[in-house]
Write an enzyme that holds these catalytic residues in place. Structure first.
Site, PDB file in Angstrom:
ATOM      1  N   GLY A 174      36.574  78.427   1.209  1.00 48.85           N
ATOM      2  CA  GLY A 174      36.411  79.874   1.229  1.00 48.85           C
ATOM      3  C   GLY A 174      35.858  80.334   2.569  1.00 48.85           C
ATOM      4  O   GLY A 174      36.308  79.870   3.622  1.00 48.85           O
ATOM      5  N   ILE A 180      39.790  75.951   0.272  1.00 49.26           N
ATOM      6  CA  ILE A 180      38.864  75.521  -0.778  1.00 49.26           C
ATOM      7  C   ILE A 180      37.424  75.833  -0.392  1.00 49.26           C
ATOM      8  O   ILE A 180      36.588  76.144  -1.237  1.00 49.26           O
ATOM      9  CB  ILE A 180      39.072  74.014  -1.094  1.00 49.26           C
ATOM     10  N   GLU A 229      53.594  65.529  20.023  1.00 50.95           N
ATOM     11  CA  GLU A 229      54.440  64.350  20.222  1.00 50.95           C
ATOM     12  C   GLU A 229      54.490  64.036  21.726  1.00 50.95           C
ATOM     13  O   GLU A 229      54.767  64.917  22.530  1.00 50.95           O
ATOM     14  CB  GLU A 229      55.838  64.673  19.723  1.00 50.95           C
ATOM     15  N   GLU A 248      57.131  69.329  28.292  1.00 52.12           N
ATOM     16  CA  GLU A 248      57.456  70.333  29.315  1.00 52.12           C
ATOM     17  C   GLU A 248      57.199  71.723  28.740  1.00 52.12           C
ATOM     18  O   GLU A 248      57.351  71.937  27.537  1.00 52.12           O
ATOM     19  CB  GLU A 248      58.918  70.177  29.747  1.00 52.12           C
TER      20      GLU A 248
END
Lengths: 364, 421
Positions: free
Chosen positions: A335, A333, A359, A130
């Site tokens: 960049g 990592i 969810e 909702e």
């Protein structure tokens, strides 16, 4: 007895889905995200794998022995590894089929499950979330009121995947303080799609806002029949499924960053030769493995018929953090390349952030 | 088939050790924290009969081997029944450390030294060296690896073993040896000493030697005072022209060759087995802290809800849930690593993963427990502050969190120690 190895059949399924994810989902993920849609041809290819009929027993039209959450989490990880947006698009019918399979009455199973075992993609969905900051699945604002032989539904729903195209949907609503689910045909009077959601991630999945104004359905449309459904149990399944998707998204980001770090040369050697990078990768790998084990344990408890509330909840809480942290580091990592949409890392970060919010939208 | 069922015998054994932990260890935990260097006989005497029985079985097995009998085919014979000695071990250690981590480390028996001898020793060595742990009064074994100049870098070991006729002559200094004093001076135990037979051969030159208690030239020079696990004996040892018999070098005759690396490899492999065990100990401390915090909060009417949305949780509830989640993650990683040992799968990666996570989790969880409990957490009236001090060692011994992270990193990247320093 205790084991952390999937069965042979499960391993075959993992391999099949991995190939599919690699050759199809990965190839099309960028375009699907940019265009905010998934081509029907791709959805059909995914449908043909037959994940739903495999968990629907023969008597209801499927060819499976019944639902196994362990198998589901293994499948979800692989598909989410390919692309979360496309995977959720393909799996949207499960939002309807799995609750019916788990909590539906005999009549409802006979009536609906067969539709998910046909050749054609059957568009069904569920309206769960909702549009509220303080959304609580146990205290939904959408209401269901019994009037004689019908239920009257009122309220507003958000994040309803494929609502526009759906044939039928499961609407979760508050009936006298308890969350129950109701089977609502898409074109019932009073049910309207108000807009398409525009979200940070999982853009390949069209999700919609719904309005329910005095929507009437027969009393027999309450999931589980007269006595209703065990909503906590359903929610546990959704949480475990969401955690499994988190494992897949995080793993995608981690593996890409790991391979990149071995190839990217700076100061004369691969950046993975530096502990600052290598340690990040090690921690990512540990958290992914740990989250996967938590997810498996909760799924196993569900399959055993045990109360998995605590395990499912802890797995989901952990998934929220791991999905975010790992995909963030995946961007880091890489960049500058991590920030560019031509490369997948930023998409995984946007999708990874969705885990905490999605969810009710992920189930298998 | 993925399955989390704990075998019945392990569940029953957990109950037995829960009684020891609750009834024997908890009541004396504070006393031995405050009386460092005293031997906790209440606990030692309770455990010794159990330990003796376990090692008597292993010795008998070795005796049969020595007599030329074939190895028992226990596992195949008994059909479906599978054995999980490592799973059993991590469950036992978790429970005993829930009782008290310092006392647990005083468990009599050969411990790591015993596992090393049982794994790498010849049948003759097993019988000769391990028999003492199957009979008589309580005895301890110790593993002496660390030196002032060799911690995580085991290859830097400078203790030497030089052959002189029918004997090895050992010279060097070892520090931070768990149960070193108990093994060498307080009982008729033994110490497994890692020493080099040829410094120029690097790792291949490092072998394990057994120095029994009472060997002239072997002595304890210091017993450490520590932040936590104060009930546990941590000693510095010195070997000065310490002479042991030629066949006190661990393993088959080939291992004695200088260029043979198997000795070093076998020794390092004991870490794959022992790291999950250390991780399990960490988890016991973590669980003790979590349970105590939940108990104290419940007394104040604060329960931990499972399943409500995050916005409905208080900060303290959120903290406790995070503690439980971290515990769960680290414990499952530990169990997986142990089961892999039992399944004889290579598990160096998973063992280090478990160790990293468990060390970090227990350190954080116990710190959080002290924080949540406020003035009572910091007070010695309760054990929370002790658990926090005890916990920290798990991030240090059996490989620090950093060295284990490095091992994980090398494994996932496929790098050698030269490529990733």
């Amino acid at each position: 007895m205790i084991s952390f190895t999937p069965s042979e059949e499960q391993q075959m399924l993992i391999d099949t889905l991995h190939k599919f994810a690699e050759s199809e989902l990965r190839q099309q993920a960028h375009d699907c995200d940019e265009n905010a849609e998934v081509p029907m041809s791709l959805i059909k290819t995914g449908w043909e794998i037959g994940l739903l009929p495999a968990s629907i027993p023969e008597e209801y039209g499927g060819f499976g022995e019944g639902h196994s959450m362990i198998t589901s989490v293994l499948a979800l990880e692989e598909l989410a590894w390919g692309d979360l947006g496309i995977a959720l698009n393909m799996l949207t019918p499960a939002l309807f089929a799995v609750p019916v399979l788990l909590e539906g009455s005999e009549e409802q199973k006979h009536e609906y499950l067969r539709r998910f075992c046909e050749e054609d993609f059957y568009p069904a969905t569920a309206a769960f979330v909702e549009p509220l900051f303080q959304f609580d699945p146990f205290e939904m604002k959408t209401t269901a009121t019994r009037e004689g032989d019908t239920y009257v539904l009122n309220g507003e729903k958000a994040y309803v995947p494929l609502a526009e195209a759906a044939d039928v949907m499961l609407v979760y609503a508050n009936e006298g303080g308890q969350t129950q689910a109701f089977i609502v045909p898409r074109h019932t009077e009073g049910l309207s799609v108000t807009k398409r959601e525009s979200l940070m991630g999982v853009r390949a999945l069209p999700m919609y806002r719904l309005k329910l104004e005095n929507v009437r359905v027969p009393a027999a449309n309450k999931l589980g029949g007269e006595q209703g459904a065990n909503f906590t149990r359903l929610l546990n399944y959704m949480r475990v499924a969401t955690a499994a998707a988190a494992v897949g998204v995080a793993r995608a980001s981690y593996e890409y960053a790991r391979d990149y770090a071995k190839e990217r040369v700076q100061f004369g050697e691969p950046i993975a030769h530096r502990q600052s990078i290598a340690f990040m990768l090690a921690e990512m790998a540990i958290d992914i493995d740990g989250l996967r084990l938590m997810t498996w344990e909760a799924a196993w408890q569900l399959d055993k018929g045990q109360d998995a509330t605590k395990a499912a909840y802890l797995a989901k809480l952990t998934a929220d953090d791991v999905a975010m942290q790992v995909t963030d580091r995946g961007v880091q990592i890489l960049g500058g390349y991590g920030y560019i949409r031509e490369f997948p890392a930023e998409r995984w970060m946007r999708n990874g952030r969705g885990i905490a919010t999605l969810e009710g939208v992920i189930l298998l | 088939m993925i399955d989390f069922t704990i075998p019945d015998d392990i569940q029953q054994q957990r109950k037995l050790f829960e009684m020891v932990a609750r009834d024997v260890m908890r009541p004396i935990a504070r006393y031995y924290d405050e009386h460092e260097h005293e031997i906790p006989w209440e606990y030692v005497n309770r455990m010794w009969p159990l330990v003796k029985m376990e090692w008597a079985q292993r010795v008998t097995r070795a005796e049969r081997q020595l007599a030329g009998e074939k190895k028992e085919k226990k596992e195949q014979k008994s059909g479906k029944r599978k054995y999980y000695p490592n799973l059993q071990l991590v469950h036992m250690v978790e429970m005993l450390c829930w009782g008290d981590a310092g006392l647990y480390l005083c468990t009599p028996g050969p411990a790591l030294a015993g596992f090393a001898i049982d794994a790498a020793g010849t049948p003759e060595q097993k019988v000769r060296l391990l028999k003492r742990f199957a009979e008589g009064d309580p005895k301890w074994g110790a593993m002496a690896i660390t030196e002032p100049g060799a911690g995580s870098d085991v290859s830097a070991i400078s203790t030497t073993a030089v052959r002189d006729g029918d004997e090895w002559v050992i010279n060097g200094e070892k520090i931070f040896i768990t149960n070193g004093w108990l093994a060498l001076e307080a009982s008729d135990g033994l110490v497994v000493v890692w020493a080099t037979v040829d410094k120029s051969a690097g790792r291949a030159g490092i072998k394990s030697f057994i120095v029994p208690a009472g060997t002239p030239g072997a002595k304890v020079t210091k017993r450490e005072h520590k932040l936590g696990i104060r009930a546990s004996d941590t000693a510095a040892l010195v070997f000065e022209d310490c002479r042991i018999p030629l066949d006190n070098i661990l393993g088959s005759p080939e291992v004695q060759r200088r260029e043979d690396k198997r000795g070093f490899k076998a020794a390092m492999q004991t870490f794959d087995m022992s790291r999950p065990v250390v991780a399990a100990g960490a988890m016991g401390v973590a669980r003790a802290a979590i349970e105590f915090v939940k108990e104290k909060l419940a007394e104040q009417g604060i329960d931990i809800p499972y399943g409500v949305p995050k916005h409905k949780l208080s900060a303290v509830q959120r903290d406790v849930l995070e503690m439980e989640a971290q515990y769960k993650m680290a414990w499952l990683l530990t169990v997986r690593a142990a089961v892999m040992t039992d399944e004889r799968q290579p598990n160096a990666l998973q063992a280090s993963m478990a160790k990293v996570k468990a060390g970090k989790a227990v350190t954080w969880i116990t710190q959080k427990a002290v924080e949540i409990l406020g003035p009572l957490g910091y007070s010695t009236e309760y054990l929370a502050e002790k658990w926090m001090r005890d916990a920290k060692i798990n991030d240090i011994f059996e490989g620090t969190g950093q060295i284990n992270t490095l091992i994980v990193a090398r494994r996932i990247l496929g790098y050698s120690s030269r490529e990733l320093k």
